[in-house]
Design a protein around this motif. Structure first.
Motif, PDB file in Angstrom:
ATOM      1  N   LEU A  43      45.710  43.674  35.341  1.00 31.54           N
ATOM      2  CA  LEU A  43      45.964  42.867  34.151  1.00 31.54           C
ATOM      3  C   LEU A  43      45.805  41.370  34.435  1.00 31.54           C
ATOM      4  N   TYR A  44      46.034  40.988  35.691  1.00 33.10           N
ATOM      5  CA  TYR A  44      45.872  39.587  36.082  1.00 33.10           C
ATOM      6  C   TYR A  44      44.607  39.364  36.901  1.00 33.10           C
ATOM      7  N   LEU A  45      44.088  40.439  37.508  1.00 27.89           N
ATOM      8  CA  LEU A  45      42.851  40.322  38.276  1.00 27.89           C
ATOM      9  C   LEU A  45      41.673  39.988  37.363  1.00 27.89           C
ATOM     10  N   VAL A  46      41.641  40.641  36.205  1.00 20.96           N
ATOM     11  CA  VAL A  46      40.529  40.410  35.264  1.00 20.96           C
ATOM     12  C   VAL A  46      40.487  38.965  34.775  1.00 20.96           C
ATOM     13  N   PRO A  47      41.612  38.384  34.288  1.00 19.92           N
ATOM     14  CA  PRO A  47      41.542  36.966  33.886  1.00 19.92           C
ATOM     15  C   PRO A  47      41.267  36.029  35.058  1.00 19.92           C
ATOM     16  N   ALA A  48      41.704  36.399  36.282  1.00 21.50           N
ATOM     17  CA  ALA A  48      41.407  35.567  37.449  1.00 21.50           C
ATOM     18  C   ALA A  48      39.902  35.515  37.693  1.00 21.50           C
ATOM     19  N   VAL A 257      46.932  35.048  40.285  1.00 23.55           N
ATOM     20  CA  VAL A 257      47.143  35.879  41.477  1.00 23.55           C
ATOM     21  C   VAL A 257      48.642  36.016  41.758  1.00 23.55           C
ATOM     22  N   TYR A 258      49.365  34.920  41.602  1.00 25.07           N
ATOM     23  CA  TYR A 258      50.821  34.937  41.804  1.00 25.07           C
ATOM     24  C   TYR A 258      51.484  35.939  40.862  1.00 25.07           C
ATOM     25  N   LEU A 259      51.104  35.905  39.594  1.00 29.44           N
ATOM     26  CA  LEU A 259      51.659  36.844  38.627  1.00 29.44           C
ATOM     27  C   LEU A 259      51.188  38.266  38.915  1.00 29.44           C
ATOM     28  N   LEU A 316      43.498  36.029  50.335  1.00 27.40           N
ATOM     29  CA  LEU A 316      42.277  36.824  50.313  1.00 27.40           C
ATOM     30  C   LEU A 316      41.789  37.031  48.878  1.00 27.40           C
ATOM     31  N   VAL A 317      42.721  37.307  47.985  1.00 26.31           N
ATOM     32  CA  VAL A 317      42.336  37.534  46.592  1.00 26.31           C
ATOM     33  C   VAL A 317      41.896  36.229  45.939  1.00 26.31           C
ATOM     34  N   GLY A 320      38.876  34.848  47.787  1.00 29.28           N
ATOM     35  CA  GLY A 320      37.804  35.818  47.604  1.00 29.28           C
ATOM     36  C   GLY A 320      37.168  35.710  46.236  1.00 29.28           C
ATOM     37  N   ILE A 321      37.998  35.460  45.214  1.00 25.21           N
ATOM     38  CA  ILE A 321      37.470  35.370  43.847  1.00 25.21           C
ATOM     39  C   ILE A 321      36.797  34.030  43.600  1.00 25.21           C
ATOM     40  N   ASN A 322      37.489  32.924  43.959  1.00 21.21           N
ATOM     41  CA  ASN A 322      36.960  31.612  43.572  1.00 21.21           C
ATOM     42  C   ASN A 322      35.881  31.071  44.500  1.00 21.21           C
ATOM     43  N   PHE A 323      35.609  31.783  45.604  1.00 23.19           N
ATOM     44  CA  PHE A 323      34.506  31.322  46.465  1.00 23.19           C
ATOM     45  C   PHE A 323      33.552  32.452  46.841  1.00 23.19           C
ATOM     46  N   TYR A 324      34.040  33.448  47.582  1.00 24.40           N
ATOM     47  CA  TYR A 324      33.128  34.465  48.109  1.00 24.40           C
ATOM     48  C   TYR A 324      32.534  35.341  47.008  1.00 24.40           C
ATOM     49  N   PHE A 325      33.328  35.710  46.018  1.00 24.04           N
ATOM     50  CA  PHE A 325      32.810  36.486  44.891  1.00 24.04           C
ATOM     51  C   PHE A 325      31.743  35.694  44.145  1.00 24.04           C
ATOM     52  N   LEU A 326      32.048  34.429  43.864  1.00 21.83           N
ATOM     53  CA  LEU A 326      31.083  33.583  43.165  1.00 21.83           C
ATOM     54  C   LEU A 326      29.835  33.350  44.008  1.00 21.83           C
ATOM     55  N   LEU A 327      30.015  33.281  45.327  1.00 21.83           N
ATOM     56  CA  LEU A 327      28.872  33.082  46.211  1.00 21.83           C
ATOM     57  C   LEU A 327      27.933  34.294  46.164  1.00 21.83           C
TER      58      LEU A 327
END
Length: 352
Positions: A43-48, A257-259, A316-317, A320-327
């Motif tokens: 539920l929070y991973l998708v908006p992240a 991610v915190y939530l 990691l999350v 991972g999302i804001n750099f490696y996933f986008l990369l």
């Protein structure tokens, strides 16, 4: 960029990445980390993930908005499509991520924009405007955090507080230089040539006519940008607003991610400000993707936020999302664009 230079940059990026992962996981219980990461709520991973994608797409939107404005002003044309401009943004993100100090993104963006038929002067002004807005917003946010959140900032950053001051100072200096080039181009040109002569006399640089031409072209491009912006202040204000939203998206991502880990006790504002502080501190460091130092600082700054076993998993999350996933997504866009170009070239040759 030559194949040799591109290979060296990729090798440097991979070496730093492997060293970073080794430092993160050395001596840790990997199964425990993996189990904790798996607890992240979808539920929070998708908006992240959505915020991360918005971060890149927002730059593409600003490029499209400015290109369209300039085309409409000059010739009534519409310029590159929004989708194509978003592709420019992903391409820029990829090359910025793998080059020191994010130096490789804009030249490649400019190459593709010119290749698509956009005027070189228009493309340069657009990219300069986006870059100026980015640095200006970052400096304003950094100074605001320093002035109005000083005590919590020093307490939470600890030994990394001087790094924050360094990162903020470098951004302030860069903004001053950019504004100086825009407002006092001849003064900045003379200053740059004086420094060039000094470095040549110190035998750090060799004499080069091409370097002086590049310095003049650099200053001329900024002068073109300020001339256009003076006549379109409302467009600059809109770009600054979108840039502010773009910056905040990365900081809010960490709170998602915190939530997502079901944690409580820390306010959204504190998480957002801490992530902003980390971002500002490492933004100007000459490391591809600011790898290594970002992860080290994250562990120190968020140790009282992501308590228990969630510190490393949250990093990691988030990272991972804001750099490696986008990369990875950006790499796929780069590959898709190149395949598309080769296909068009084959079709043109077949027709001719």
């Amino acid at each position: 960029m030559s194949a040799k230079k591109r290979t060296l940059q990729m090798a440097l990026f991979l070496v730093i990445m492997l060293m970073t992962f080794y430092a993160l996981f050395s001596g840790r219980n990997l199964s425990e980390i993996a189990h904790a990461v798996a607890e992240m709520s979808p539920l929070y991973l998708v908006p992240a993930v959505g915020l991360a994608v918005f971060f890149v797409c927002a730059e593409g939107y600003m490029i499209w908005y400015l290109l369209r404005s300039m085309k409409a002003h000059k010739s009534g044309g519409k310029g590159s499509s929004l989708l194509r401009c978003i592709q420019y943004s992903f391409i820029g993100f990829f090359y910025s991520g793998i080059t020191p100090s994010a130096s490789g993104g804009q030249p490649v963006q400019l190459y593709y924009m010119n290749k698509d038929g956009n005027r070189g002067s228009d493309s340069t002004v657009v990219l300069m405007t986006v870059a100026v807005a980015y640095k200006f917003v970052l400096v304003v946010m950094g100074l605001g955090i320093l002035l109005f959140w000083f005590r919590p900032l020093t307490n939470e950053l600890g030994k990394y507080f001087p790094l924050y001051l360094l990162g903020l100072s470098l951004n302030v200096i860069l903004v001053i230089v950019i504004l100086g080039v825009m407002l006092f181009p001849q003064v900045m040109l003379k200053t740059a040539l004086v420094f060039e002569g000094l470095l040549i006399r110190m035998k750090i640089w060799k004499p080069s006519d091409q370097r002086e031409e590049k310095i003049r072209a650099f200053i001329d491009s900024y002068q073109n940008a300020v001339t256009w912006l003076k006549a379109h202040k409302e467009k600059l204000a809109f770009v600054l607003f979108v840039t502010f939203l773009q910056r905040c998206s990365v900081f809010v991502l960490t709170y998602m991610v915190y939530l997502g880990f079901g944690l409580e006790g820390t306010s959204a504002m504190q998480v957002i400000l801490l992530q902003a502080a980390v971002y500002i501190a490492v933004d100007m460091l000459p490391l591809p993707g600011a790898q290594g130092i970002t992860e080290l600082m994250y562990q120190a700054v968020f140790t009282h936020v992501f308590t228990g076993i969630y510190l490393i998993p949250s990093m990691l999350v988030s990272r991972g999302i804001n750099f490696y996933f986008l990369l990875v997504v950006s790499l796929l866009v780069v590959v898709a664009v190149r395949i598309g170009e080769k296909h068009r070239q084959r079709c043109i040759r077949a027709v001719s």
